[in-house]
Design a protein around this motif. Structure first.
Motif, PDB file in Angstrom:
ATOM      1  N   ASP A   1     104.185  57.301  79.732  1.00 24.11           N
ATOM      2  CA  ASP A   1     105.566  56.830  79.567  1.00 24.11           C
ATOM      3  C   ASP A   1     105.890  56.658  78.082  1.00 24.11           C
ATOM      4  N   GLN A   2     104.957  56.097  77.351  1.00 26.77           N
ATOM      5  CA  GLN A   2     105.191  55.896  75.915  1.00 26.77           C
ATOM      6  C   GLN A   2     105.319  57.245  75.210  1.00 26.77           C
ATOM      7  N   VAL A   3     104.461  58.193  75.597  1.00 20.11           N
ATOM      8  CA  VAL A   3     104.530  59.516  74.975  1.00 20.11           C
ATOM      9  C   VAL A   3     105.860  60.165  75.327  1.00 20.11           C
ATOM     10  N   LEU A   4     106.234  60.049  76.571  1.00 27.74           N
ATOM     11  CA  LEU A   4     107.511  60.631  76.996  1.00 27.74           C
ATOM     12  C   LEU A   4     108.674  59.957  76.269  1.00 27.74           C
ATOM     13  N   LYS A   5     108.607  58.650  76.121  1.00 27.93           N
ATOM     14  CA  LYS A   5     109.660  57.931  75.408  1.00 27.93           C
ATOM     15  C   LYS A   5     109.726  58.408  73.959  1.00 27.93           C
ATOM     16  N   ALA A   6     108.551  58.518  73.416  1.00 31.81           N
ATOM     17  CA  ALA A   6     108.505  58.947  72.013  1.00 31.81           C
ATOM     18  C   ALA A   6     109.031  60.367  71.896  1.00 31.81           C
ATOM     19  N   ASP A   7     108.647  61.216  72.819  1.00 33.10           N
ATOM     20  CA  ASP A   7     109.147  62.596  72.799  1.00 33.10           C
ATOM     21  C   ASP A   7     110.652  62.612  73.016  1.00 33.10           C
ATOM     22  N   THR A   8     111.108  61.802  73.936  1.00 26.30           N
ATOM     23  CA  THR A   8     112.529  61.767  74.219  1.00 26.30           C
ATOM     24  C   THR A   8     113.285  61.257  72.995  1.00 26.30           C
ATOM     25  N   GLU A   9     112.788  60.239  72.357  1.00 22.92           N
ATOM     26  CA  GLU A   9     113.441  59.687  71.168  1.00 22.92           C
ATOM     27  C   GLU A   9     113.431  60.726  70.041  1.00 22.92           C
ATOM     28  N   ALA A  10     112.321  61.408  69.938  1.00 24.09           N
ATOM     29  CA  ALA A  10     112.232  62.424  68.884  1.00 24.09           C
ATOM     30  C   ALA A  10     113.208  63.553  69.165  1.00 24.09           C
ATOM     31  N   SER A  11     113.298  63.920  70.423  1.00 28.70           N
ATOM     32  CA  SER A  11     114.245  64.975  70.783  1.00 28.70           C
ATOM     33  C   SER A  11     115.654  64.524  70.512  1.00 28.70           C
ATOM     34  N   MET A  12     115.973  63.332  70.793  1.00 33.24           N
ATOM     35  CA  MET A  12     117.311  62.828  70.577  1.00 33.24           C
ATOM     36  C   MET A  12     117.606  62.752  69.087  1.00 33.24           C
ATOM     37  N   GLU A  13     116.680  62.361  68.340  1.00 32.85           N
ATOM     38  CA  GLU A  13     116.884  62.285  66.883  1.00 32.85           C
ATOM     39  C   GLU A  13     117.129  63.679  66.330  1.00 32.85           C
ATOM     40  N   GLU A  14     116.377  64.634  66.861  1.00 25.81           N
ATOM     41  CA  GLU A  14     116.555  66.005  66.399  1.00 25.81           C
ATOM     42  C   GLU A  14     117.941  66.483  66.774  1.00 25.81           C
ATOM     43  N   GLN A  15     118.352  66.191  67.951  1.00 24.88           N
ATOM     44  CA  GLN A  15     119.665  66.642  68.368  1.00 24.88           C
ATOM     45  C   GLN A  15     120.755  65.951  67.530  1.00 24.88           C
ATOM     46  N   THR A  16     120.549  64.721  67.270  1.00 26.99           N
ATOM     47  CA  THR A  16     121.498  63.988  66.470  1.00 26.99           C
ATOM     48  C   THR A  16     121.499  64.553  65.050  1.00 26.99           C
ATOM     49  N   ALA A  17     120.337  64.865  64.576  1.00 25.62           N
ATOM     50  CA  ALA A  17     120.241  65.401  63.222  1.00 25.62           C
ATOM     51  C   ALA A  17     120.854  66.803  63.200  1.00 25.62           C
ATOM     52  N   THR A  18     120.675  67.568  64.225  1.00 22.65           N
ATOM     53  CA  THR A  18     121.228  68.900  64.277  1.00 22.65           C
ATOM     54  C   THR A  18     122.745  68.783  64.402  1.00 22.65           C
ATOM     55  N   GLN A  19     123.266  67.905  65.046  1.00 16.62           N
ATOM     56  CA  GLN A  19     124.703  67.774  65.233  1.00 16.62           C
ATOM     57  C   GLN A  19     125.336  67.227  63.958  1.00 16.62           C
ATOM     58  N   ALA A  20     124.664  66.532  63.230  1.00 14.88           N
ATOM     59  CA  ALA A  20     125.256  65.926  62.068  1.00 14.88           C
ATOM     60  C   ALA A  20     125.229  66.847  60.931  1.00 14.88           C
TER      61      ALA A  20
END
Length: 149
Positions: free
Chosen positions: A130-149
């Motif tokens: 769960d922690q790995v998935l959370k971390a992966d999910t957070e990392a993915s979201m940050e990437e998407q946010t960074a890509t959108q910005a």
């Protein structure tokens, strides 16, 4: 004449008839007594014979009863030995069952401990995932946010 009347009778003459008559009733009384004694003796012998027969019957009956009692006692002793043997066998089987139950209890306790340990390991593994998935999910979201910005 007086000498003639006082003269004794010659010994060869039979006694007068008057003297014989009183003897006959006396002999008849003895004969009756003798007959009665014979009847009583015969009756006594019959009674003694019957008593002897009854004694023999009682002896035979008692002997038969004693034989039956001994037979019954022997049968009861045989049954008692059989029952004692069966009771001992049942006790032995009960001990085996108790020890098998105790063994199973021990196995269940060990399995329970193993299962608890496994469950804890599984929980930890799941939490880690769960922690790995959370971390992966957070990392993915940050990437998407960074890509959108």
């Amino acid at each position: 004449m007086a000498a003639e009347t006082s003269a004794p009778h010659p010994p060869s003459l039979p006694p007068p008839a008057t003297a014989a008559a009183p003897r006959h009733p006396r002999l008849s009384g003895f004969e009756q007594l003798d007959t009665r004694v014979k009847e009583l003796t015969s009756s006594q012998a019959e009674l003694l014979e019957r008593i002897q027969k009854l004694k023999q019957e009682v002896h035979n009956w008692r002997s038969n009863i004693e034989t039956q009692v001994k037979t019954c006692q022997n049968e009861l002793q045989g049954l008692k030995k059989g029952l004692d043997s069966e009771v001992e066998q049942l006790k032995s089987e009960m001990k085996e069952i108790r020890s098998a139950i105790q063994k199973e209890k021990g196995n269940l306790s060990a399995q329970s401990t193993t299962l608890e340990t496994s469950n804890n390991d599984t929980k930890q593994a799941l939490q880690t995932q769960d922690q790995v998935l959370k971390a992966d999910t957070e990392a993915s979201m940050e990437e998407q946010t960074a890509t959108q910005a």
